[in-house]
Design a protein around this motif. Structure first.
Motif, PDB file in Angstrom:
ATOM      1  N   GLY A 246       4.738 -18.184   6.851  1.00 39.64           N
ATOM      2  CA  GLY A 246       3.869 -18.062   5.689  1.00 39.64           C
ATOM      3  C   GLY A 246       2.955 -16.862   5.752  1.00 39.64           C
ATOM      4  O   GLY A 246       3.274 -15.845   6.364  1.00 39.64           O
ATOM      5  N   ASN A 247       1.814 -17.002   5.099  1.00 40.86           N
ATOM      6  CA  ASN A 247       0.826 -15.933   5.010  1.00 40.86           C
ATOM      7  C   ASN A 247       0.168 -15.707   6.383  1.00 40.86           C
ATOM      8  O   ASN A 247      -0.360 -16.634   6.980  1.00 40.86           O
ATOM      9  N   SER A 318       1.430 -25.824   1.911  1.00 39.69           N
ATOM     10  CA  SER A 318       0.506 -25.311   0.896  1.00 39.69           C
ATOM     11  C   SER A 318       1.148 -24.094   0.267  1.00 39.69           C
ATOM     12  O   SER A 318       2.279 -23.740   0.623  1.00 39.69           O
ATOM     13  N   HIS A 319       0.429 -23.467  -0.631  1.00 40.35           N
ATOM     14  CA  HIS A 319       0.997 -22.390  -1.451  1.00 40.35           C
ATOM     15  C   HIS A 319       1.855 -21.387  -0.667  1.00 40.35           C
ATOM     16  O   HIS A 319       2.969 -21.096  -1.041  1.00 40.35           O
ATOM     17  N   GLU A 320       1.329 -20.880   0.467  1.00 45.11           N
ATOM     18  CA  GLU A 320       2.089 -19.866   1.221  1.00 45.11           C
ATOM     19  C   GLU A 320       2.237 -20.274   2.674  1.00 45.11           C
ATOM     20  O   GLU A 320       2.030 -19.461   3.572  1.00 45.11           O
ATOM     21  N   HIS A 321       2.584 -21.496   2.934  1.00 47.14           N
ATOM     22  CA  HIS A 321       2.576 -21.975   4.313  1.00 47.14           C
ATOM     23  C   HIS A 321       3.618 -23.088   4.523  1.00 47.14           C
ATOM     24  O   HIS A 321       3.624 -24.077   3.806  1.00 47.14           O
ATOM     25  N   TRP A 322       4.491 -22.861   5.509  1.00 46.92           N
ATOM     26  CA  TRP A 322       5.539 -23.827   5.829  1.00 46.92           C
ATOM     27  C   TRP A 322       5.426 -24.174   7.319  1.00 46.92           C
ATOM     28  O   TRP A 322       5.123 -23.294   8.130  1.00 46.92           O
ATOM     29  N   VAL A 323       5.712 -25.398   7.680  1.00 48.15           N
ATOM     30  CA  VAL A 323       5.675 -25.761   9.091  1.00 48.15           C
ATOM     31  C   VAL A 323       6.773 -26.780   9.410  1.00 48.15           C
ATOM     32  O   VAL A 323       7.101 -27.628   8.579  1.00 48.15           O
ATOM     33  N   ALA A 324       7.343 -26.640  10.614  1.00 47.91           N
ATOM     34  CA  ALA A 324       8.350 -27.600  11.072  1.00 47.91           C
ATOM     35  C   ALA A 324       7.705 -28.497  12.113  1.00 47.91           C
ATOM     36  O   ALA A 324       7.801 -28.238  13.312  1.00 47.91           O
TER      37      ALA A 324
END
Ligand SMILES: Nc1ncnc2c1ncn2[C@@H]1O[C@H](COP(=O)(O)OP(=O)(O)OP(=O)(O)O)[C@@H](O)[C@H]1O
Ligand SMILES: [Mg+2]
Length: 330
Positions: A246-247, A318-324
């Motif tokens: 992400g950001n 969230s808008h600009e955030h991905w998590v595994a």
């Protein structure tokens, strides 16, 4: 269109340049199986700088080489502008080669000592723009050398790498990588062999060239601070998987994956193996050959049984955030 053709080509979304689909790279030696890339599905956004961060051995270079077709995945597919790079015909391969370039870590070994700076920098023109005359190539090379701060460029054309410093050599490598207007450039730790005092100059140069010439860049580093400074997007790798994306500001200020958190907190030592028991635990939990659950479960303070049995996929939080991660940090 039959199924086979569909796997070879598709119309990519306008903002996508490269896409990995279920890509694995497996190294076997004796009884150990090493997943340098573990089922990576991920797309690189066109026109942006994506930084890949992670410790030594996490698979960053493997990812970079694979994205340029310089390393064959064990399985899975990689697409450049919607075309499967392992299924290109001769002319498509040539086109792919002409649009992509790599800047290596070590400017001492990546420049041929017997080639003049002109020969080195203009090599991509020699290969891909056959119509240019020698004086046109010299003009283009001198112009490119000016752009990378070796100025006046014309005075560098006929000298050899041995009379240049490490920083100057890396500028030559950068000039060579950009002279043919590439669309995609991979820079693999381009400053790690350089003197600390010139690191920021080279980073700033790359950042401004990227904005001026408008290519897509994959910037590989184990250093979060520099990555944050240069990148539009950030991906964190752990043992062959992308665990957070992400950001860069958001990831650095508020990491959601416990691995990213540890990486940031252990800076500036993040480039060396500092995690207790940090080894590849590939001999247990074998599923489909890889680690069944989360690659970080063996070290993670927040792990639950789910983390050891189920692979966490990247999901948007969230808008600009991905998590595994099943239990991201709040
Ligand atoms: N040719 C190879 N043969 C066997 N194993 C390999 C080979 N190349 C890479 N590996 C293994 O694959 C894993 C990923 O390596 P890779 O070089 O991609 O990591 P990296 O993140 O770039 O590390 P570094 O920060 O040290 O450059 C490592 O465990 C490495 O030992
Ligand atoms: Mg590497």
């Amino acid at each position: 269109m039959n199924r086979r053709q569909r796997a070879e080509e598709y119309a990519p979304p306008p903002d996508e340049i490269i896409s990995f689909r279920n890509v694995n790279k497996i190294y076997k030696s004796g009884h150990s199986t090493n997943y340098a890339m573990d089922d990576i599905s991920f797309s690189i956004t066109k026109g942006k700088t994506l930084s890949i961060v992670g410790e030594s051995g996490s698979g960053k270079t493997t990812f970079g080489l694979a994205s340029l077709g310089l390393l064959e995945p064990t399985s899975g597919h990689i697409y450049f502008q919607g075309k499967n790079i392992s299924k290109l015909n001769k002319s498509q391969q040539r086109d792919f080669r002409s649009k992509t370039h790599m800047i290596f870590q070590d400017p001492y070994s990546s420049l041929n000592p017997y080639d003049s700076i002109f020969t080195t920098v203009s090599a991509p023109l020699e290969s891909f723009q056959k119509g240019l005359s020698r004086s046109e190539r010299r003009g283009r090379a001198a112009e490119m050398l000016d752009k990378v701060g070796l100025s006046p460029g014309i005075e560098f054309l006929d000298i050899y790498p041995k009379s240049l410093s490490g920083g100057q050599r890396q500028r030559v490598a950068i000039a060579r990588s950009l002279i043919n207007d590439p669309e995609f450039v991979v820079a693999d730790e381009p400053t790690s062999m350089l003197d600390v005092s010139i690191t920021s100059t080279v980073i700033n140069l790359m950042k401004s060239l990227k904005n001026e010439l408008n290519f897509t860049m994959l910037y590989i580093s184990h250093e979060i601070a520099t990555s944050r400074y240069i990148a539009d997007d950030m991906a964190v790798m752990n043992l062959g998987r992308i665990v957070e994306y992400g950001n860069p500001d958001e990831i650095t200020k508020s990491p959601k994956h416990p691995y990213t958190d540890l990486l940031i907190r252990s800076y500036p030592r993040a480039g060396v193996r500092i995690l207790p028991g940090e080894e590849r635990h590939t001999d247990y939990n074998v599923y489909n050959g890889g680690i069944k659950g989360c690659t970080f479960a063996h070290t993670c303070p927040f792990k639950t049984s789910e983390c050891e049995t189920t692979k966490p996929e990247l999901r948007k939080i969230s808008h600009e955030h991905w998590v595994a991660c099943f239990h991201p940090i709040n």
